[in-house]
Scaffold this motif. Structure first.
Motif, mmCIF file in Angstrom:
data_model
loop_
_atom_site.group_PDB
_atom_site.id
_atom_site.type_symbol
_atom_site.label_atom_id
_atom_site.label_comp_id
_atom_site.label_asym_id
_atom_site.label_seq_id
_atom_site.Cartn_x
_atom_site.Cartn_y
_atom_site.Cartn_z
ATOM 1 N N ASN A 51 16.976 -7.374 -6.571
ATOM 2 C CA ASN A 51 17.188 -8.210 -5.360
ATOM 3 C C ASN A 51 17.113 -9.936 -6.088
ATOM 4 O O ASN A 51 16.581 -10.378 -6.393
ATOM 5 N N SER A 56 18.244 -9.350 1.046
ATOM 6 C CA SER A 56 19.410 -8.210 1.387
ATOM 7 C C SER A 56 20.353 -7.651 0.561
ATOM 8 O O SER A 56 21.547 -7.134 0.956
ATOM 9 N N HIS A 57 20.395 -8.895 -0.522
ATOM 10 C CA HIS A 57 21.324 -8.977 -1.898
ATOM 11 C C HIS A 57 21.242 -7.932 -3.088
ATOM 12 O O HIS A 57 19.878 -8.422 -2.879
ATOM 13 N N TYR A 64 20.558 -2.352 6.492
ATOM 14 C CA TYR A 64 20.139 -3.125 5.546
ATOM 15 C C TYR A 64 19.476 -3.239 4.249
ATOM 16 O O TYR A 64 18.173 -3.344 4.571
ATOM 17 N N ARG A 116 24.062 -0.456 2.946
ATOM 18 C CA ARG A 116 24.393 -0.456 4.646
ATOM 19 C C ARG A 116 24.038 1.154 4.463
ATOM 20 O O ARG A 116 24.808 1.939 4.283
ATOM 21 N N ALA A 140 16.773 -3.717 1.286
ATOM 22 C CA ALA A 140 16.079 -5.702 1.631
ATOM 23 C C ALA A 140 14.745 -5.536 1.243
ATOM 24 O O ALA A 140 13.994 -4.707 1.695
ATOM 25 N N LYS A 144 25.575 -5.291 -0.672
ATOM 26 C CA LYS A 144 24.082 -4.818 0.121
ATOM 27 C C LYS A 144 24.943 -4.086 0.106
ATOM 28 O O LYS A 144 26.239 -2.977 -0.430
ATOM 29 N N THR A 184 16.733 -3.622 7.780
ATOM 30 C CA THR A 184 16.666 -4.528 8.757
ATOM 31 C C THR A 184 17.914 -5.098 8.754
ATOM 32 O O THR A 184 19.279 -4.542 8.136
ATOM 33 N N THR A 185 18.436 -5.247 10.343
ATOM 34 C CA THR A 185 19.880 -5.280 10.653
ATOM 35 C C THR A 185 20.191 -6.753 10.509
ATOM 36 O O THR A 185 21.366 -7.649 10.362
ATOM 37 N N ASN A 186 19.646 -7.598 10.047
ATOM 38 C CA ASN A 186 19.196 -8.713 9.375
ATOM 39 C C ASN A 186 19.899 -9.166 7.991
ATOM 40 O O ASN A 186 19.445 -8.345 6.875
ATOM 41 N N THR A 187 20.731 -10.082 7.443
ATOM 42 C CA THR A 187 21.239 -10.190 5.991
ATOM 43 C C THR A 187 21.116 -11.257 5.632
ATOM 44 O O THR A 187 21.261 -12.380 6.321
ATOM 45 N N ASN A 188 20.108 -11.781 3.783
ATOM 46 C CA ASN A 188 19.892 -12.580 3.517
ATOM 47 C C ASN A 188 19.504 -12.399 2.003
ATOM 48 O O ASN A 188 20.485 -11.290 1.915
#
Length: 199
Positions: free
Chosen positions: A31, A184-185, A156, A149, A158, A147, A177-181
């Motif tokens: 992560n 989530s990479h 995603y 999905r 995360a 990412k 989650t639907t949010n990426t930051n």
């Protein structure tokens, strides 16, 4: 001078090929947000689906963090095939044989987020095992964060930022989650990489 230029060109092409992630490879996913590795072991969730738990751990040497890259459910991806950005793949947990999976259950700690589990086997799986590789090149490259999905539900892969107590004390919660930051990479880390076959 001409010979030196030809050699340099060949060397560049060889290096580029070794950077492409391929089907059949066994690797750890790191992560980017907190440097932990995607992990699973034969411990079931006490809520939600009751399936095998998926977490993230700080120890880079843990053998329960190895995942093999395979084709999407019902499809094949021959060993050494370069994984293209936008393609669907599965992650087989090497120690227990189940697949990285998600579905419409709440996360064990983060109830407003989606559970990620390890489910099924080579003989028993479903489309909930399929993950789309979201990246910026033609292929997934070793040096670039990606990412993942979930195809069926659109979330995603995360980390939530929450940490488990017993029996998996100190391990991080993995969620959809639907949010990426940065959480989530993911980066391709330690592993055994299959050589890229001619495409």
């Amino acid at each position: 001078m001409r010979q030196l230029l030809v050699f340099a060109t060949i060397l560049f092409i060889t290096n580029a090929n070794t950077d492409v992630i391929t089907c059949g490879s066994v690797l750890k996913l790191q992560n980017q947000g907190d440097n932990t590795r995607l992990h699973s072991h034969d411990v079931k969730y006490g809520s939600g689906s009751g399936q095998q738990s998926v977490t993230a751990v700080q120890n880079s040497d843990d053998h329960n963090s190895h995942w093999q890259l395979l084709g999407a459910y019902g499809e094949t991806c021959p060993r050494g095939t370069g994984i293209k950005c936008g393609s669907l793949i599965r992650f087989k947990h090497l120690s227990t044989g189940c697949f990285l999976h998600s579905h419409h259950f709440q996360g064990p700690l983060s109830k407003n987020l989606q559970e990620v589990s390890c489910f099924g086997s080579a003989a028993h799986g479903d489309t909930g095992d399929n993950w789309e590789v979201v990246c910026s090149h033609e292929h997934w490259e070793e040096s670039d964060p990606i990412k993942l999905r979930h195809k069926d539900t659109g979330v995603y892969l995360a980390l939530s930022g929450q940490v488990f107590g017993r029996p998996i004390h100190g391990q991080r919660e993995v969620i959809g989650t639907t949010n990426t930051n940065s959480m989530s990479h993911w980066l391709a880390a330690e592993g055994v990489y299959m050589d890229l076959k001619d495409q």
